[in-house]
Enzyme design. Structure first.
Site, PDB file in Angstrom:
ATOM      1  N   ASP A 213      -8.345  11.683   0.321  1.00  0.00           N
ATOM      2  CA  ASP A 213      -7.066  12.163   0.832  1.00  0.00           C
ATOM      3  C   ASP A 213      -6.100  10.973   0.907  1.00  0.00           C
ATOM      4  OD1 ASP A 213      -4.969  12.719   2.543  1.00  0.00           O
ATOM      5  OD2 ASP A 213      -6.166  13.905   3.938  1.00  0.00           O
ATOM      6  N   GLY A 218      -4.509   6.646   6.134  1.00  0.00           N
ATOM      7  CA  GLY A 218      -3.362   5.736   6.232  1.00  0.00           C
ATOM      8  C   GLY A 218      -2.507   6.069   7.445  1.00  0.00           C
ATOM      9  N   GLU A 256       5.539  -3.992   0.916  1.00  0.00           N
ATOM     10  CA  GLU A 256       5.788  -4.430  -0.466  1.00  0.00           C
ATOM     11  C   GLU A 256       5.953  -3.158  -1.292  1.00  0.00           C
ATOM     12  OE1 GLU A 256       6.152  -7.450  -1.475  1.00  0.00           O
ATOM     13  OE2 GLU A 256       5.402  -8.587   0.230  1.00  0.00           O
ATOM     14  N   CYS A 289       4.700  -3.459 -10.242  1.00  0.00           N
ATOM     15  CA  CYS A 289       5.953  -3.394  -9.491  1.00  0.00           C
ATOM     16  C   CYS A 289       6.960  -4.417  -9.987  1.00  0.00           C
ATOM     17  CB  CYS A 289       5.655  -3.628  -8.019  1.00  0.00           C
ATOM     18  SG  CYS A 289       4.777  -5.167  -7.745  1.00  0.00           S
TER      19      CYS A 289
HETATM   20  P1  NAD Z   1       1.708   5.180  -3.018  1.00  0.00           P
HETATM   21  O1  NAD Z   1       2.861   4.798  -2.184  1.00  0.00           O
HETATM   22  O2  NAD Z   1       1.602   6.567  -3.496  1.00  0.00           O
HETATM   23  O3  NAD Z   1       0.345   4.862  -2.266  1.00  0.00           O
HETATM   24  C1  NAD Z   1       0.044   3.580  -1.777  1.00  0.00           C
HETATM   25  C2  NAD Z   1      -1.005   3.692  -0.698  1.00  0.00           C
HETATM   26  O4  NAD Z   1      -0.461   4.413   0.403  1.00  0.00           O
HETATM   27  C3  NAD Z   1      -2.264   4.446  -1.107  1.00  0.00           C
HETATM   28  O5  NAD Z   1      -3.379   3.825  -0.515  1.00  0.00           O
HETATM   29  C4  NAD Z   1      -2.043   5.826  -0.492  1.00  0.00           C
HETATM   30  O6  NAD Z   1      -3.241   6.516  -0.246  1.00  0.00           O
HETATM   31  C5  NAD Z   1      -1.331   5.471   0.799  1.00  0.00           C
HETATM   32  N1  NAD Z   1      -0.518   6.532   1.384  1.00  0.00           N
HETATM   33  C6  NAD Z   1       0.078   7.573   0.768  1.00  0.00           C
HETATM   34  N2  NAD Z   1       0.770   8.320   1.659  1.00  0.00           N
HETATM   35  C7  NAD Z   1       0.627   7.719   2.867  1.00  0.00           C
HETATM   36  C8  NAD Z   1       1.117   7.998   4.173  1.00  0.00           C
HETATM   37  N3  NAD Z   1       1.899   9.034   4.415  1.00  0.00           N
HETATM   38  N4  NAD Z   1       0.769   7.163   5.175  1.00  0.00           N
HETATM   39  C9  NAD Z   1      -0.004   6.081   4.955  1.00  0.00           C
HETATM   40  N5  NAD Z   1      -0.511   5.769   3.731  1.00  0.00           N
HETATM   41  C10 NAD Z   1      -0.192   6.579   2.694  1.00  0.00           C
HETATM   42  O7  NAD Z   1       1.721   4.143  -4.247  1.00  0.00           O
HETATM   43  P2  NAD Z   1       0.777   4.120  -5.515  1.00  0.00           P
HETATM   44  O8  NAD Z   1       1.161   5.253  -6.403  1.00  0.00           O
HETATM   45  O9  NAD Z   1      -0.648   3.952  -5.088  1.00  0.00           O
HETATM   46  O10 NAD Z   1       1.210   2.718  -6.181  1.00  0.00           O
HETATM   47  C11 NAD Z   1       2.328   2.553  -6.970  1.00  0.00           C
HETATM   48  C12 NAD Z   1       3.491   1.998  -6.163  1.00  0.00           C
HETATM   49  O11 NAD Z   1       3.137   0.739  -5.575  1.00  0.00           O
HETATM   50  C13 NAD Z   1       4.707   1.689  -7.011  1.00  0.00           C
HETATM   51  O12 NAD Z   1       5.868   2.135  -6.354  1.00  0.00           O
HETATM   52  C14 NAD Z   1       4.713   0.158  -7.104  1.00  0.00           C
HETATM   53  O13 NAD Z   1       5.966  -0.412  -7.352  1.00  0.00           O
HETATM   54  C15 NAD Z   1       4.175  -0.213  -5.776  1.00  0.00           C
HETATM   55  N6  NAD Z   1       3.649  -1.582  -5.802  1.00  0.00           N
HETATM   56  C16 NAD Z   1       4.376  -2.580  -5.196  1.00  0.00           C
HETATM   57  C17 NAD Z   1       3.916  -3.892  -5.223  1.00  0.00           C
HETATM   58  C18 NAD Z   1       4.701  -4.996  -4.555  1.00  0.00           C
HETATM   59  O14 NAD Z   1       4.117  -6.049  -4.308  1.00  0.00           O
HETATM   60  N7  NAD Z   1       5.967  -4.812  -4.226  1.00  0.00           N
HETATM   61  C19 NAD Z   1       2.706  -4.200  -5.862  1.00  0.00           C
HETATM   62  C20 NAD Z   1       1.997  -3.167  -6.462  1.00  0.00           C
HETATM   63  C21 NAD Z   1       2.466  -1.862  -6.423  1.00  0.00           C
END
Ligand code: NAD
Length: 486
Positions: A213, A218, A256, A289
């Site tokens: 999930d 989170g 991030e 990213c």
């Molecule tokens: P996401 O935001 O969908 O999920 C990231 C994490 O958050 C996952 O572990 C997910 O399960 C969790 N999550 C989702 N909904 C949540 C909630 N409501 N509360 C708490 N946790 C929750 O991102 P993704 O699709 O896994 O990754 C891609 C994104 O990550 C892109 O936007 C990318 O730019 C970003 N990213 C940023 C960096 C940086 O350093 N700035 C590095 C890598 C990736």
């Protein structure tokens, strides 16, 4: 098959309460490559309780040199398991070998070393001298202390890199932690727990929760008053939700987020055509990213740039999607969901009137996984959604500019502010442009702005706070002022 991704709670590597598991799907094949423990709320509670206890009831947070030694041992174990880590990111993340041997694994391991090397530069105590204030004479100290229990929530695109950036920094800083990796990449999180156990990290200090999930575990971390800090890497949308949900407990947040970085090639850039050719978005199928996904070229050399891109994409056509080629940097995207999302942007780009110069198709002939061609849109206007929104796939958009001011205006006309790239034959001119970019990092004339000893993070909606380097450790610290009556 990969080994099962287990939970790591209070020093024990174990299954979820009730034994529930879920399938770990491999992006190259679309088939099951492993199983992962599917944590229940009970497991998340146990992990938070263990981290809280380890912070409040042990001396973990005050033993600086012990933590430094322990993290060095942990890093050594990660390095000793390099081949295992490469196999995990290949099968679970869909990384091509060339990407695994750079940012995915090699960069992650170098990152651990960078943090360990930065640690001695933390000033734990600063003498601010004697002062008479409001009639009181005092000898004053400013001390840095560990923030407490940190919840780390991480994405699937470069999971080891992000997990290491957060976990090694947070543990060095003396926090205790609960890591929640993305559902698509559970083993990249679980292995961190397994190796922490082997390194001898005290029980409860570090915990890992894997779950199918995406939100429940989170959100439990974000809302729980026992958690002091959330360090999150992921999308801007989820980052905003975390800020909202963390509000009632005034959670320390370190975010991030996404990017839509611009690569500005000025008209006097040496090797103009070669530079344009190198700007195609291919590394890890564009799922990074910091990747510069908007190419800004001068209108005066626009036709030349488009010609160079045509040549680059034609030349790259046979160089991606090979599981065994060590020079290959592009494999599939992570999931069917992501493939559909990226393809919907390809359709959107066409509808918005951009010209598809290359790619734009899914590729079932590459295997059963989630493959799509490296794709390029030209004649893009920065107002188009394909120029504004983070696509997070192998899609480059090309935008012409009139002069340096216009290039800066277009680059900054974005809700994101993660990275930028500038090239010019005149270093001072390139620097003037670089200084005007509203981004956390900039590469000038081929420089590399991402390194384990440099802070990394976003302006605007690309985030809050900095990861890596000394700054990345300091995010996990509080500041206390102590005045001793003199
Ligand atoms: P996401 O935001 O969908 O999920 C990231 C994490 O958050 C996952 O572990 C997910 O399960 C969790 N999550 C989702 N909904 C949540 C909630 N409501 N509360 C708490 N946790 C929750 O991102 P993704 O699709 O896994 O990754 C891609 C994104 O990550 C892109 O936007 C990318 O730019 C970003 N990213 C940023 C960096 C940086 O350093 N700035 C590095 C890598 C990736």
């Amino acid at each position: 098959m990969l080994p099962e991704a287990k939970l790591y709670i209070d020093g024990v590597l174990r299954s979820a309460a009730g034994g529930k598991t879920y399938d770990n799907i491999g992006p190259w094949t679309g088939q099951v490559v492993g199983k992962a423990a599917d944590a229940s709320p009970e497991d998340v509670n146990a992990a938070i309780a263990a981290a809280r206890r380890a912070f409040d009831e042990t001396d973990w947070s005050t033993r600086h040199s012990y933590r430094h030694e322990l993290m060095t041992r942990y890093r050594d174990l990660l390095v000793a398991n390099r081949d295992k880590l490469v196999e995990i990111v290949r099968h679970e993340v869909g990384s091509a070998l060339g990407a695994a041997h750079s940012a995915q694994v090699a960069g992650a391991l170098e990152g651990a070393t960078g943090l360990i090397e930065a640690f001695p530069s933390i000033e734990w105590q600063e003498d601010r001298g004697r002062r008479r204030q409001y009639g009181f004479d005092s000898d004053r100290l400013v001390v840095r202390e560990s923030m407490g229990v940190a919840g780390a929530i991480t994405p699937w695109n470069v999971p080891l890199y992000v997990n290491i950036g957060k976990v090694v920094a947070g543990l060095l800083a003396g926090c205790t932690m609960v890591l929640k990796p993305a559902p698509d990449t559970p083993l990249s999180g679980s292995i961190m727990g397994e190796l922490a156990m082997e390194a001898g990290v005290p029980k409860g200090v570090f915990n890992v929760i894997t779950s199918s999930d995406p939100t429940t575990a989170g959100e439990m971390l974000v809302t729980d008053p026992r958690v002091d800090l959330i360090t999150f890497t992921g999308s801007t949308g989820v980052g905003k939700r975390i800020m909202e949900k963390g509000g009632p407990t005034l959670k320390r947040l370190f975010l991030e987020l996404g990017g839509k970085s611009a690569n500005i090639i000025l008209d006097d850039a040496p090797d103009f055509a070669a530079r344009v050719m190198r700007s195609i978005v291919s590394f890890h199928a564009g799922q990074g990213c910091a990747i510069a996904t908007r190419l800004l070229v001068p209108r005066s050399r626009y036709a030349e740039a488009v010609g160079a891109l045509e040549k680059a994409y034609a030349g790259f056509a046979t160089k991606w999607g090979d599981f065994n080629d060590p020079t290959c940097v592009m494999g599939p995207v992570i999931s069917k969901r992501q493939l559909d999302r990226v393809m919907s942007y390809v359709e959107l780009g066409k509808r918005e009137g951009a010209r598809l110069l290359a790619g734009g198709n899914t590729r079932t002939d590459k295997g059963g996984g989630f493959f799509m061609e490296p794709t390029c849109f030209v004649d893009v206007n920065n107002k188009m959604r394909i120029a504004q929104e983070e696509i997070f796939g192998p899609v480059l958009v090309v935008i012409p500019f009139e002069n340096d001011d216009d290039a800066v205006r277009i680059a900054n006309d974005s809700e994101y502010g993660l990275c930028g790239v500038v090239a010019s034959g005149d270093k001072e001119r390139a620097m003037r442009v670089a200084r005007r970019l509203r981004t956390g990092s900039v590469s000038v004339n081929g420089g590399m702005c991402i390194a384990p000893d440099l802070p990394f993070g976003g302006y605007k909606r690309s985030g809050i706070g900095r990861e890596w380097g000394r700054e990345g450790i300091e995010e996990f610290l509080e500041t206390k002022a102590i005045a001793i009556g003199a």
